[in-house]
Motif scaffolding. Structure first.
Motif, PDB file in Angstrom:
ATOM      1  N   SER A  69      24.195  -1.642   1.785  1.00 56.76           N
ATOM      2  CA  SER A  69      23.117  -0.734   1.360  1.00 56.76           C
ATOM      3  C   SER A  69      21.824  -1.083   2.091  1.00 56.76           C
ATOM      4  N   ALA A  70      21.252  -0.074   2.753  1.00 60.78           N
ATOM      5  CA  ALA A  70      20.034  -0.300   3.534  1.00 60.78           C
ATOM      6  C   ALA A  70      18.901   0.544   2.957  1.00 60.78           C
ATOM      7  N   PHE A  71      17.713  -0.052   2.907  1.00 60.59           N
ATOM      8  CA  PHE A  71      16.561   0.652   2.345  1.00 60.59           C
ATOM      9  C   PHE A  71      15.399   0.598   3.337  1.00 60.59           C
ATOM     10  N   VAL A  72      14.898   1.778   3.698  1.00 58.87           N
ATOM     11  CA  VAL A  72      13.749   1.839   4.612  1.00 58.87           C
ATOM     12  C   VAL A  72      12.637   2.642   3.932  1.00 58.87           C
ATOM     13  N   GLN A  73      11.526   1.977   3.685  1.00 59.93           N
ATOM     14  CA  GLN A  73      10.344   2.679   3.173  1.00 59.93           C
ATOM     15  C   GLN A  73       9.529   3.107   4.392  1.00 59.93           C
ATOM     16  N   VAL A  74       9.174   4.382   4.444  1.00 57.46           N
ATOM     17  CA  VAL A  74       8.319   4.822   5.555  1.00 57.46           C
ATOM     18  C   VAL A  74       7.018   5.363   4.949  1.00 57.46           C
ATOM     19  N   TYR A  75       5.893   4.761   5.314  1.00 54.06           N
ATOM     20  CA  TYR A  75       4.608   5.322   4.887  1.00 54.06           C
ATOM     21  C   TYR A  75       4.472   6.665   5.581  1.00 54.06           C
ATOM     22  N   SER A  76       4.350   7.727   4.777  1.00 45.09           N
ATOM     23  CA  SER A  76       4.405   9.080   5.328  1.00 45.09           C
ATOM     24  C   SER A  76       3.310   9.926   4.673  1.00 45.09           C
ATOM     25  N   PRO A  77       2.057   9.789   5.134  1.00 43.82           N
ATOM     26  CA  PRO A  77       0.915  10.370   4.408  1.00 43.82           C
ATOM     27  C   PRO A  77       1.011  11.865   4.103  1.00 43.82           C
ATOM     28  N   CYS A  78       0.549  12.207   2.893  1.00 44.71           N
ATOM     29  CA  CYS A  78       0.404  13.616   2.495  1.00 44.71           C
ATOM     30  C   CYS A  78      -1.030  13.990   2.839  1.00 44.71           C
ATOM     31  N   VAL A  79      -1.180  14.824   3.871  1.00 47.14           N
ATOM     32  CA  VAL A  79      -2.534  15.142   4.347  1.00 47.14           C
ATOM     33  C   VAL A  79      -3.251  16.134   3.431  1.00 47.14           C
ATOM     34  N   THR A  80      -2.505  16.766   2.547  1.00 52.37           N
ATOM     35  CA  THR A  80      -3.118  17.783   1.686  1.00 52.37           C
ATOM     36  C   THR A  80      -3.624  17.198   0.363  1.00 52.37           C
ATOM     37  N   TYR A  81      -2.868  16.267  -0.223  1.00 48.05           N
ATOM     38  CA  TYR A  81      -3.250  15.791  -1.565  1.00 48.05           C
ATOM     39  C   TYR A  81      -3.648  14.324  -1.649  1.00 48.05           C
ATOM     40  N   ASN A  82      -3.200  13.499  -0.698  1.00 45.94           N
ATOM     41  CA  ASN A  82      -3.627  12.096  -0.800  1.00 45.94           C
ATOM     42  C   ASN A  82      -4.791  11.873   0.174  1.00 45.94           C
ATOM     43  N   ASN A  83      -6.006  12.068  -0.362  1.00 44.55           N
ATOM     44  CA  ASN A  83      -7.194  11.972   0.479  1.00 44.55           C
ATOM     45  C   ASN A  83      -7.695  10.535   0.594  1.00 44.55           C
ATOM     46  N   ILE A  84      -6.972   9.588   0.000  1.00 45.13           N
ATOM     47  CA  ILE A  84      -7.374   8.179   0.099  1.00 45.13           C
ATOM     48  C   ILE A  84      -6.467   7.444   1.098  1.00 45.13           C
ATOM     49  N   MET A  85      -5.140   7.539   0.885  1.00 45.94           N
ATOM     50  CA  MET A  85      -4.207   6.802   1.759  1.00 45.94           C
ATOM     51  C   MET A  85      -3.881   7.675   2.975  1.00 45.94           C
ATOM     52  N   THR A  86      -4.881   7.790   3.818  1.00 49.98           N
ATOM     53  CA  THR A  86      -4.802   8.654   4.995  1.00 49.98           C
ATOM     54  C   THR A  86      -4.318   7.852   6.206  1.00 49.98           C
TER      55      THR A  86
END
Ligand SMILES: Cc1ncc(C[n+]2csc(CCOP(=O)(O)OP(=O)(O)O)c2C)c(N)n1
Ligand code: SF4
Ligand SMILES: [Mg+2]
Length: 314
Positions: free
Chosen positions: A197-214
């Motif tokens: 079992s492999a797990f990959v987290q990819v930071y994938s910003p939401c440009v419309t609603y997450n105005n902090i974690m840009t």
């Protein structure tokens, strides 16, 4: 060499005619391109790949890829993926989904995939909000942040997906960043190649609603494990190393001010569920898995249901 092996595929071979329907600039485009690239690098036969997702902007991804896919219900991608993989272990099964889908409503399933170590790859497209339903706080949103759609700062604690995956038993743990497509491709290739079992987290910003974690927010914080420490080696080479490698991975996974990317942990010495099942229950399991067994002969079911009911097996 078979005809399939002679064909050299390109990323475009995995692109479906339907164009992605995400907001311009959405991080999910980078994950999609990385997946096309990874499939091409591995030269996978599209008919042997099954992409499985739940519900969310991220979970729309299988619609844009030329493979078999299941767009399931919210939070339940992993149980579908398990059923598919166990019925036919020769398939390459990849689960994609958002932080809402895989960490909130589907969090329990993630734990049980990890402990079973079934040979499935999970890609978390993490933007810390519920993009599809207009930006509510997702389970990876740090406490105290106030994103656009919530009235005040987030009063809840956050889940660290890698910490959860490592303690659940996933044997491959990595983190990428969607705007770094080359690097994310490399991680996905390694995850799919991994046995277990492999797990990959990819930071994938939401440009419309997450105005902090840009994009700017991430790019101030991210760094690559192997660049910071050229001796970084996440692989368990010997069973005696397991505890040390887990501790080293944990040290990096809990960093908060800076956000490491790369492979944190990889252990192929743990048997997969498929291997265990074969050795304990059925030595022919992979040679003749359930999906390849006949279910009827001359219109009559092979299984004697009357007998199963009488034996109280059903
Ligand atoms: C059972 C159920 N509960 C709630 C919803 C509403 N819903 C749809 S998508 C979603 C979360 C999506 O967020 P995420 O998985 O992070 O994906 P993103 O859109 O951010 O890529 C929710 C709560 C639903 N469709 N079904
Ligand atoms: S709402 Fe956010 S996650 Fe959804 S497509 Fe738009 S930018 Fe991407
Ligand atoms: Mg999300």
């Amino acid at each position: 060499m078979t005809m399939q092996q002679l064909v050299k595929r390109t990323p475009a071979d995995y692109r479906w005619i339907r164009p992605p329907e995400w907001c311009p600039g959405c991080g999910h485009f980078g994950v999609l391109q990385s997946l096309y690239n990874a499939f091409a690098e591995l030269n996978l036969d599209p008919s042997k790949i099954v992409l499985v997702s739940g519900i969310g902007c991220s979970s729309r991804l299988p619609h844009f890829v030329r493979t078999t896919s299941v767009h399931a219900i919210h939070g339940r991608a992993i149980p579908y993926a398990l059923g598919i993989k166990l019925a036919n272990p020769s398939l390459e099964v990849v689960v994609v989904g958002g932080d809402g889908d895989l960490m909130a409503i589907g969090g329990n399933h993630l734990l049980h995939l990890g402990r079973r170590n079934v040979d499935i790859t999970v890609i978390l497209m993490d933007n810390s909000v519920y993009g599809l339903t207009r930006g509510q706080a997702g389970p990876t949103l740090p406490p105290g942040l106030k994103v656009k759609a919530i009235p005040k700062a987030n009063p809840q604690g956050e889940i660290n997906p890698l910490l959860l995956a490592l303690t659940a038993g996933f044997t491959f743990i990595a983190r990428g960043y969607s705007y770094d497509i080359k690097y994310t491709t490399k991680l996905i290739v390694e995850a799919i190649r991994h046995k277990g079992s492999a797990f990959v987290q990819v930071y994938s910003p939401c440009v419309t609603y997450n105005n902090i974690m840009t994009r700017e927010w991430y790019e101030k914080r991210i760094y690559k494990l192997e660049e910071a420490d050229p001796s970084w080696d996440p692989v368990v080479h010997d069973e005696k190393e397991v505890d040390t490698k887990i501790r080293k991975a944990l040290d990096k996974i809990v960093e908060r001010d800076r956000l490491p990317l790369g492979i944190f942990y990889k252990n192929e010495l743990v048997p997969t569920f498929e291997e265990r099942y074969e050795s304990i229950y059925d030595p022919n399991y992979r040679a003749l898995p359930p999906a390849l067994q006949p279910i009827e002969v001359d219109g009559k079911p092979v299984v004697d249901f009357e007998k199963l009911i009488a034996d109280k097996i059903l």
